[in-house]
Design an enzyme around this catalytic site. Structure first.
Site, PDB file in Angstrom:
ATOM      1  N   ASP A   1       0.872  -1.177   0.000  1.00  0.00           N
ATOM      2  CA  ASP A   1       0.000   0.000   0.000  1.00  0.00           C
ATOM      3  C   ASP A   1       0.903   1.218   0.000  1.00  0.00           C
ATOM      4  O   ASP A   1       1.679   1.415   0.935  1.00  0.00           O
ATOM      5  CB  ASP A   1      -0.896   0.016   1.246  1.00  0.00           C
ATOM      6  CG  ASP A   1      -1.953  -1.081   1.198  1.00  0.00           C
ATOM      7  OD1 ASP A   1      -1.879  -1.930   0.287  1.00  0.00           O
ATOM      8  OD2 ASP A   1      -2.841  -1.094   2.060  1.00  0.00           O
TER       9      ASP A   1
ATOM     10  N   ASP B   1     -14.233  -5.344  -3.384  1.00  0.00           N
ATOM     11  CA  ASP B   1     -14.276  -5.221  -1.923  1.00  0.00           C
ATOM     12  C   ASP B   1     -15.651  -5.684  -1.467  1.00  0.00           C
ATOM     13  O   ASP B   1     -16.652  -5.035  -1.766  1.00  0.00           O
ATOM     14  CB  ASP B   1     -14.059  -3.765  -1.499  1.00  0.00           C
ATOM     15  CG  ASP B   1     -12.629  -3.300  -1.774  1.00  0.00           C
ATOM     16  OD1 ASP B   1     -11.755  -4.159  -2.003  1.00  0.00           O
ATOM     17  OD2 ASP B   1     -12.396  -2.072  -1.762  1.00  0.00           O
TER      18      ASP B   1
END
Lengths: 257, 213
Positions: free
Chosen positions: A12, A131
């Protein structure tokens, strides 16, 4: 069979630095993405994924430079996700040296974007990131829904149906993250992973919740995933990629060593 | 200084392969080009490609690259990669059936959907990831161990008519040809530019190859 199951470390990246939050808050700094990518390559990562979480548009070029640097010395597949909204975004990432791009909310807002991207660049480089969050009450038949905005916003879209639709629109692969598990270190949502992996004919990468090496193996053996993605267990030196692979091999999974 | 031309016909991302070639041999001049003259003058030619075969053949014709490719494939060390391998066969069943360059007699077919491995797992299409490559003797396998894993991503595979053209196979679940070779031509289904050390070794071997089998 001799196709190996893949381990994909995920970085990330926020403003050019690797970070990993717990449920997207409380972000810890984990270091320089190029250095970390180099280490993962040496340890035997099968691919590397960069998730750009830079909030401000002005700083989005930083991820391009990261990818350029990594691609000039790391010769395994590289995926970039986060903020991919236009065909130009995709072209920019591929030109920087990415092999695949992850498309998430842009697909939810306009599913045809996935079709256009697959037609333009080929399905092999289009990963649709999903997601999902469980919405069925305990004791009832499982149902998961697509969420956007880092898991905050429900869309009403059924996750399994969405995965099939994205495959039909030309996705080459699905990156499936359980928003219930992400950052919790309690393991993948195996029921979710299995439901999606059995519903689509394209590879599924399980993501969200890895806290130990058994979780990775469970994702393959019980979740029927084709690849497993994890971030924090690798960044902070708890395990190396090689340890993870040895562990998976000991549990009967074919890996590249 | 020797040179290699990477044929640019708009089919996918050529930066990866150009970077990997440069890394495999920093002394080689790597040129990404759609110019027939550059292809003609280069010592070696790489024919890459990802995407669909109809677009591939259309682009080659639109850019007048068929003849330069045929000529290079006759004359100098020539490496086809992925779609650039499939285009060398007689035809492909992709896009409803497309005629190709016929440099290797044979056909390109799609993997069957829904096949399962011995554990009951579905074999996904595309065949994506690191698979073992069983090689037969050829100079381009120099310093690459038998059964090394290379990175694949494809839904179609080649079936050459002449068994002797097949220079390596992989299993998914049945054996399929993943590398072809004849004279100065070599072609691979996997991506050497994404296959870490073994891939770079193969590219280096190609850049040092005189084209003799």
């Amino acid at each position: 069979m001799s196709l190996a199951k893949r381990i994909i470390p995920c970085l990330d990246v926020d403003n050019g630095r690797v970070v990993k939050g717990v449920k997207f808050v409380d972000i810890r700094d984990a270091g320089d993405p190029v250095e970390i990518a180099r280490r993962y390559d040496r340890e035997g990562a099968d691919e590397i994924t960069f998730l750009d979480i830079t909030a401000t548009h002005d700083n989005r070029d930083t991820i391009v430079h990261v990818v350029e640097q990594v691609a000039s010395e790391v010769f395994i597949p590289l995926t970039v996700g986060g903020g991919i909204r236009t065909l130009d975004d995709i072209r920019r990432m591929l030109n920087a040296g990415a092999d695949k791009v992850g498309i998430n909310s842009a697909a939810v807002f306009r599913p045809e974007f996935v079709k256009e991207a697959a037609e333009k660049f080929g399905s092999q480089c289009i990963v649709v990131a999903i997601d999902a969050k469980k919405v069925s009450p305990e004791g009832e038949e499982n149902r998961w829904e697509i969420f956007t905005h880092g898991g905050r916003k429900p869309t009403g879209i059924d996750a399994v149906e969405w995965a099939v639709k994205m495959m039909n629109f030309g996705a080459g692969e699905i990156l499936l993250t359980s928003m219930d598990r992400d950052g919790t270190k309690s393991g993948f949502d195996l029921a979710l992973t299995r439901a999606i992996s059995e519903a689509v004919g394209i590879p599924v990468i399980a993501s969200g919740g890895v806290g130990n090496l058994d979780h990775l193996a469970d994702g393959i053996l019980e979740g029927k995933a084709d690849a497993v993605l994890a971030a924090s267990i690798f960044h902070f030196g708890e395990y190396t990629i090689e340890q993870a692979k040895r562990h998976m091999q000991a549990r009967g999974i074919e890996v590249r060593l | 200084m020797s040179s290699v031309a990477v044929i640019d016909y708009g089919m996918g991302n050529l930066h990866s392969i150009a970077k990997a070639l440069q890394h495999a041999d920093p002394q080689t001049q790597v040129q990404i080009s759609a110019d027939a003259k550059v292809i003609q003058d280069a010592d070696r030619v790489v024919f890459p490609g990802v995407g669909a075969i109809r677009d591939c053949m259309q682009s080659l014709r639109a850019l007048n690259l068929v003849e330069p490719i045929m000529q290079a494939a006759r004359e100098k060390p020539f490496l086809g990669v992925c779609l650039g391998m499939q285009a060398l066969l007689t035809d492909s069943e992709e896009n409803g059936g497309i005629g190709c360059l016929n440099l290797f007699p044979g056909h390109v077919r799609r993997f069957t959907d829904g096949l399962r491995d011995q554990h009951g797992g579905i074999l996904k299409v595309p065949h994506m990831g690191w698979n073992r490559v069983k090689q037969k003797s050829h100079p381009l396998w120099h310093n690459i161990a038998q059964d090394s894993r290379f990175y694949f991503v494809h839904s179609y595979f080649v079936t050459p008519d002449r068994e002797e053209d097949s220079i390596a196979t992989s299993d998914y679940p049945d054996p399929f040809t993943c590398a072809l070779a004849r004279d100065n031509m070599f072609a691979v289904q996997f991506h050497p530019e994404k296959s870490q050390e073994v891939g770079l070794q193969l590219l280096q071997n190609f850049l040092r190859w005189d084209g003799a089998a």
